[in-house]
Design an enzyme around this catalytic site. Structure first.
Site, mmCIF file in Angstrom:
data_model
loop_
_atom_site.group_PDB
_atom_site.id
_atom_site.type_symbol
_atom_site.label_atom_id
_atom_site.label_comp_id
_atom_site.label_asym_id
_atom_site.label_seq_id
_atom_site.Cartn_x
_atom_site.Cartn_y
_atom_site.Cartn_z
ATOM 1 N N HIS A 76 0.606 -2.448 -11.969
ATOM 2 C CA HIS A 76 1.345 -3.659 -11.598
ATOM 3 C C HIS A 76 1.611 -4.509 -12.841
ATOM 4 O O HIS A 76 2.711 -5.029 -13.039
ATOM 5 C CB HIS A 76 0.545 -4.510 -10.602
ATOM 6 N N LYS A 97 -5.665 -3.685 7.977
ATOM 7 C CA LYS A 97 -6.378 -4.641 8.836
ATOM 8 C C LYS A 97 -7.367 -5.453 8.024
ATOM 9 O O LYS A 97 -7.522 -6.639 8.229
ATOM 10 C CB LYS A 97 -7.110 -3.886 9.957
ATOM 11 N N ARG A 110 6.704 4.954 -9.135
ATOM 12 C CA ARG A 110 5.761 5.803 -9.841
ATOM 13 C C ARG A 110 6.212 7.254 -9.823
ATOM 14 O O ARG A 110 6.373 7.885 -10.837
ATOM 15 C CB ARG A 110 4.369 5.698 -9.209
ATOM 16 N N SER A 158 -3.433 0.848 -5.844
ATOM 17 C CA SER A 158 -4.543 -0.005 -5.409
ATOM 18 C C SER A 158 -5.442 0.773 -4.455
ATOM 19 O O SER A 158 -6.670 0.669 -4.512
ATOM 20 C CB SER A 158 -4.006 -1.246 -4.689
#
Ligand code: ADP
Length: 163
Positions: free
Chosen positions: A15, A39, A88, A126
């Site tokens: 990022h 969630k 990517r 991530s």
């Protein structure tokens, strides 16, 4: 001015690579953090904003914000002309293609700009970083140092609360 939207749970060096490239291309860049589609994100919005804020303070023309609702509405409200996204691998293409064309349909004055990170970050996500960290792997060099320590702390407190 460009908006770089994402979940950033957490921000990675991939990022950051895209943020740095955008900061050279645009006069101003807003890193815009969205609620997570997961969630249970590892970090809540404010924590993600703080971690990103600490890391991007070295770029004079980059700021961090959080947003909710439709991305194009937010970009319009902030007066942005472009949405920045990172590409990517080919696997990103399908999803990004759909989003870019849908956002164009919603507002065709806002352009989506794709940037490719350095090869070293092209397999970094991530999700993968969280998986490696939760299994005790070494994530140094993949995320900023402050993010790595925040992740260690968070994962340790999760382990304590759910033995
Ligand atoms: P989202 O949930 O919106 O995909 P992410 O935080 O995962 O949010 O990613 C935000 C943007 O950054 C996306 O365009 C994604 O493709 C891009 N991105 C994520 N990881 C990397 C990386 N390692 N290198 C370059 N771009 C990346």
């Amino acid at each position: 001015m460009a908006i770089y939207p994402g979940t950033f749970d957490p921000i990675t060096n991939g990022h950051l690579d895209i943020i740095e490239r955008s900061s050279r291309l645009f006069d101003h860049v807003i890193v815009a953090i969205a609620e997570s589609s997961e969630k249970q994100p590892l970090f809540d919005l404010d924590e993600r904003a703080r971690l990103i804020g600490d890391t991007v303070s070295r770029f004079a023309n980059v700021v961090v914000e959080t947003f909710g609702g439709l991305l194009v509405d937010y970009v319009r409200r902030r007066g942005g002309i472009a949405i920045v996204r990172g590409l990517r691998a080919i696997s990103d293409f399908e999803y990004e293609f759909q989003m870019a064309l849908m956002n164009r349909r919603l507002d065709d004055r806002i352009e989506t700009v794709f940037m490719m990170p350095a090869e070293a970050y092209s397999y970094l996500s991530s999700r993968l970083v969280k998986e490696i960290a939760s299994l005790g792997g070494d994530i140094s060099g993949l995320v900023p140092d402050a993010v790595a320590s925040a992740m260690e702390e968070r994962l340790a407190s999760r382990r304590r609360s759910q033995p």
